[in-house]
Design a protein around this motif. Structure first.
Motif, mmCIF file in Angstrom:
data_model
loop_
_atom_site.group_PDB
_atom_site.id
_atom_site.type_symbol
_atom_site.label_atom_id
_atom_site.label_comp_id
_atom_site.label_asym_id
_atom_site.label_seq_id
_atom_site.Cartn_x
_atom_site.Cartn_y
_atom_site.Cartn_z
ATOM 1 N N VAL A 1 0.863 -1.183 0.000
ATOM 2 C CA VAL A 1 0.000 0.000 0.000
ATOM 3 C C VAL A 1 0.893 1.224 0.000
ATOM 4 N N GLU A 2 0.637 2.140 -0.936
ATOM 5 C CA GLU A 2 1.394 3.390 -0.994
ATOM 6 C C GLU A 2 0.530 4.540 -0.494
ATOM 7 N N VAL A 3 1.142 5.434 0.274
ATOM 8 C CA VAL A 3 0.432 6.599 0.798
ATOM 9 C C VAL A 3 1.264 7.845 0.538
ATOM 10 N N GLU A 4 0.577 8.980 0.579
ATOM 11 C CA GLU A 4 1.258 10.238 0.312
ATOM 12 C C GLU A 4 0.880 11.314 1.332
ATOM 13 N N GLU A 5 -0.402 11.495 1.536
ATOM 14 C CA GLU A 5 -0.879 12.532 2.441
ATOM 15 C C GLU A 5 -1.215 11.939 3.808
ATOM 16 N N LEU A 6 -1.049 12.744 4.832
ATOM 17 C CA LEU A 6 -1.259 12.274 6.202
ATOM 18 C C LEU A 6 -2.700 11.828 6.435
ATOM 19 N N ASP A 7 -3.669 12.618 6.006
ATOM 20 C CA ASP A 7 -5.075 12.262 6.236
ATOM 21 C C ASP A 7 -5.431 10.947 5.542
ATOM 22 N N GLU A 8 -4.916 10.773 4.327
ATOM 23 C CA GLU A 8 -5.139 9.529 3.590
ATOM 24 C C GLU A 8 -4.557 8.341 4.350
ATOM 25 N N PHE A 9 -3.374 8.527 4.878
ATOM 26 C CA PHE A 9 -2.699 7.472 5.630
ATOM 27 C C PHE A 9 -3.513 7.063 6.859
ATOM 28 N N ILE A 10 -3.948 8.022 7.643
ATOM 29 C CA ILE A 10 -4.727 7.725 8.847
ATOM 30 C C ILE A 10 -6.025 7.006 8.481
ATOM 31 N N GLU A 11 -6.692 7.479 7.445
ATOM 32 C CA GLU A 11 -7.954 6.866 7.028
ATOM 33 C C GLU A 11 -7.744 5.422 6.580
ATOM 34 N N LEU A 12 -6.674 5.177 5.823
ATOM 35 C CA LEU A 12 -6.391 3.821 5.364
ATOM 36 C C LEU A 12 -6.068 2.880 6.519
ATOM 37 N N MET A 13 -5.314 3.338 7.488
ATOM 38 C CA MET A 13 -4.964 2.478 8.609
ATOM 39 C C MET A 13 -6.210 2.121 9.428
ATOM 40 N N ARG A 14 -7.130 3.058 9.562
ATOM 41 C CA ARG A 14 -8.395 2.743 10.230
ATOM 42 C C ARG A 14 -9.195 1.731 9.416
ATOM 43 N N TRP A 15 -9.166 1.893 8.102
ATOM 44 C CA TRP A 15 -9.927 0.988 7.236
ATOM 45 C C TRP A 15 -9.386 -0.435 7.353
ATOM 46 N N PHE A 16 -8.069 -0.584 7.335
ATOM 47 C CA PHE A 16 -7.489 -1.927 7.448
ATOM 48 C C PHE A 16 -7.716 -2.526 8.839
ATOM 49 N N GLN A 17 -7.832 -1.672 9.836
ATOM 50 C CA GLN A 17 -8.167 -2.165 11.167
ATOM 51 C C GLN A 17 -9.531 -2.858 11.150
ATOM 52 N N ALA A 18 -10.449 -2.315 10.377
ATOM 53 C CA ALA A 18 -11.798 -2.879 10.292
ATOM 54 C C ALA A 18 -11.931 -3.955 9.216
ATOM 55 N N ASN A 19 -10.926 -4.083 8.366
ATOM 56 C CA ASN A 19 -10.984 -5.037 7.242
ATOM 57 C C ASN A 19 -9.702 -5.873 7.227
ATOM 58 N N ASP A 20 -9.549 -6.694 8.249
ATOM 59 C CA ASP A 20 -8.297 -7.432 8.419
ATOM 60 C C ASP A 20 -8.088 -8.469 7.321
ATOM 61 N N GLY A 21 -9.154 -8.966 6.751
ATOM 62 C CA GLY A 21 -9.012 -9.931 5.666
ATOM 63 C C GLY A 21 -8.302 -9.332 4.463
ATOM 64 N N GLU A 22 -8.560 -8.069 4.188
ATOM 65 C CA GLU A 22 -7.885 -7.405 3.076
ATOM 66 C C GLU A 22 -6.410 -7.183 3.403
ATOM 67 N N ARG A 23 -6.122 -6.862 4.663
ATOM 68 C CA ARG A 23 -4.712 -6.792 5.090
ATOM 69 C C ARG A 23 -4.011 -8.101 4.852
ATOM 70 N N MET A 24 -4.630 -9.207 5.191
ATOM 71 C CA MET A 24 -4.035 -10.527 5.022
ATOM 72 C C MET A 24 -3.835 -10.858 3.540
ATOM 73 N N ARG A 25 -4.763 -10.443 2.692
ATOM 74 C CA ARG A 25 -4.646 -10.722 1.259
ATOM 75 C C ARG A 25 -3.461 -9.992 0.648
ATOM 76 N N ILE A 26 -3.350 -8.696 0.942
ATOM 77 C CA ILE A 26 -2.243 -7.905 0.393
ATOM 78 C C ILE A 26 -0.909 -8.390 0.952
ATOM 79 N N ALA A 27 -0.883 -8.695 2.247
ATOM 80 C CA ALA A 27 0.353 -9.183 2.873
ATOM 81 C C ALA A 27 0.809 -10.500 2.243
ATOM 82 N N LYS A 28 -0.131 -11.384 1.971
ATOM 83 C CA LYS A 28 0.223 -12.658 1.344
ATOM 84 C C LYS A 28 0.782 -12.441 -0.053
ATOM 85 N N ALA A 29 0.168 -11.535 -0.816
ATOM 86 C CA ALA A 29 0.666 -11.245 -2.167
ATOM 87 C C ALA A 29 2.095 -10.711 -2.119
#
Length: 353
Positions: free
Chosen positions: A285-313
């Protein structure tokens, strides 16, 4: 082939840094069937005088490398940040062994003028130079006699044993370890992101350095990495330096990125380094802006399956395409001018000044 590998073994840290990149390259040499003599120049310099001083051990260290090459008669001399070794010593080794192939590889950033100077100091006595930065900036360190090429940070299947992408019950949501430097961009996400996570989210963060936590090394570091969902691969970025091909940030990363990928963490990097071009958009996952980064980290906190998918790839692409055997053999074959055995995923262009 017989290889003398001149690189810092970090013996003085007594195992606390045994996951460093030269360890991985040395493992790759051996696993590819080569006979390797590791010459740890800094450790040998310290051991070569009664004061335990690297400075006072420079001359005997150079003499000992010449003796090693006389006795072992390597076909390849590989140098990693071998600043203790003089060009005169390397020239003498080439005179003793006229058929020897010599390359240097460098894992520090090319926006550091001192690092460029160190690389160029050996360009007249080596056959190839390799760097963990890619693109046109390599023309600054390549010469007609010693062209420069890119190498990625390799994972190592014996060192990187975690499989965080398979686990739901991990202690840490996010891991980051890094240092500070006065010349880096203080408004960069490297400095703004970690404290913002602590202030604005309830994520469990394991942060070390940057004034956020104690530095950790050795197995404590490795265990903490292997108990984390996400690894922040935020490398130093100097002020007013652009990204993209031709700039000194292009595809650069510290070697922490291989430690994250190799242990199955989901990697988050700064978009300016362009690492999705190397690993693929689905692998990190690539990030650039601070607000985008914070929002994405919250999203992955709620969507751990997607974290696992990207991590496996990311884990699989690195195990298959960016491992220690491939990177070490690439440097050998490129230096010798051999036909490549593999279709390497990273850029293999040659650059000359």
């Amino acid at each position: 082939m017989r290889i003398v590998h001149v690189a810092n073994y970090n013996f003085k840290y007594l195992g606390a840094r045994h996951y460093s990149l030269p360890i991985r390259i040395n493992n790759g040499f051996i696993r590819n069937g080569h006979d390797v003599f590791w010459f740890s120049d800094r450790d040998i310099a310290r051991a070569s005088n009664p004061f335990g001083s690297r400075k006072f051990g420079v001359k005997p260290c150079n003499r000992k490398l010449i003796e090693v090459c006389k006795n072992f008669q390597p076909e390849i001399l590989a140098l990693c940040h071998a600043d203790i070794i003089s060009t005169a010593t390397i020239a003498e080794i080439r005179q003793l062994l006229p058929g020897i192939a010599i390359f240097q590889y460098n894992i520090d950033s090319l926006f550091n003028a001192d690092n460029i100077e160190n690389i160029l100091s050996k360009s007249s006595v080596v056959d190839r130079t390799f760097s963990t930065t890619a693109g046109g900036v390599l023309a600054k360190i390549g010469t007609d006699s010693a062209p420069a090429s890119f190498i990625p940070n390799p994972v190592d299947m014996s060192i990187d044993t975690g499989r965080c992408f398979e686990q739901e019950n991990l202690k840490n949501d996010i891991f980051f370890a890094g240092g500070n430097a006065s010349w880096t961009e203080q408004n960069d996400i490297r400095f703004l992101g970690p404290p913002a996570l602590l202030e604005q989210t309830d994520l469990v963060c394991s942060f070390h350095g940057l004034g956020l936590g104690e530095n950790i090394w050795g197995q404590e570091y490795r265990s903490e990495v292997c108990d984390s969902r996400i690894g922040l691969s935020f490398s130093h970025r100097p002020r007013n330096v652009p990204g993209g091909d031709g700039g000194p940030l292009y595809l650069y990363s510290s070697d922490r990125i291989a430690q994250y990928f190799g242990n199955g963490l989901m990697v988050v990097s700064n978009k300016v380094f362009g690492l999705a071009e190397l690993y693929g958009n689905d692998s990190l996952v690539e990030v650039e802006e601070l607000d985008e980064f914070i929002e994405l980290m919250r999203w992955f906190q709620a969507n751990d399956g997607e974290r696992m998918r990207i991590a496996k790839a990311g884990y699989l692409v690195n195990r298959n395409c960016f491992n220690e055997k491939l990177v070490s053999q690439y440097m050998i074959d490129a230096t010798l001018g051999h036909k490549f055995k593999y279709d390497y995923r990273w850029p293999i262009d040659l650059y000359r000044s």
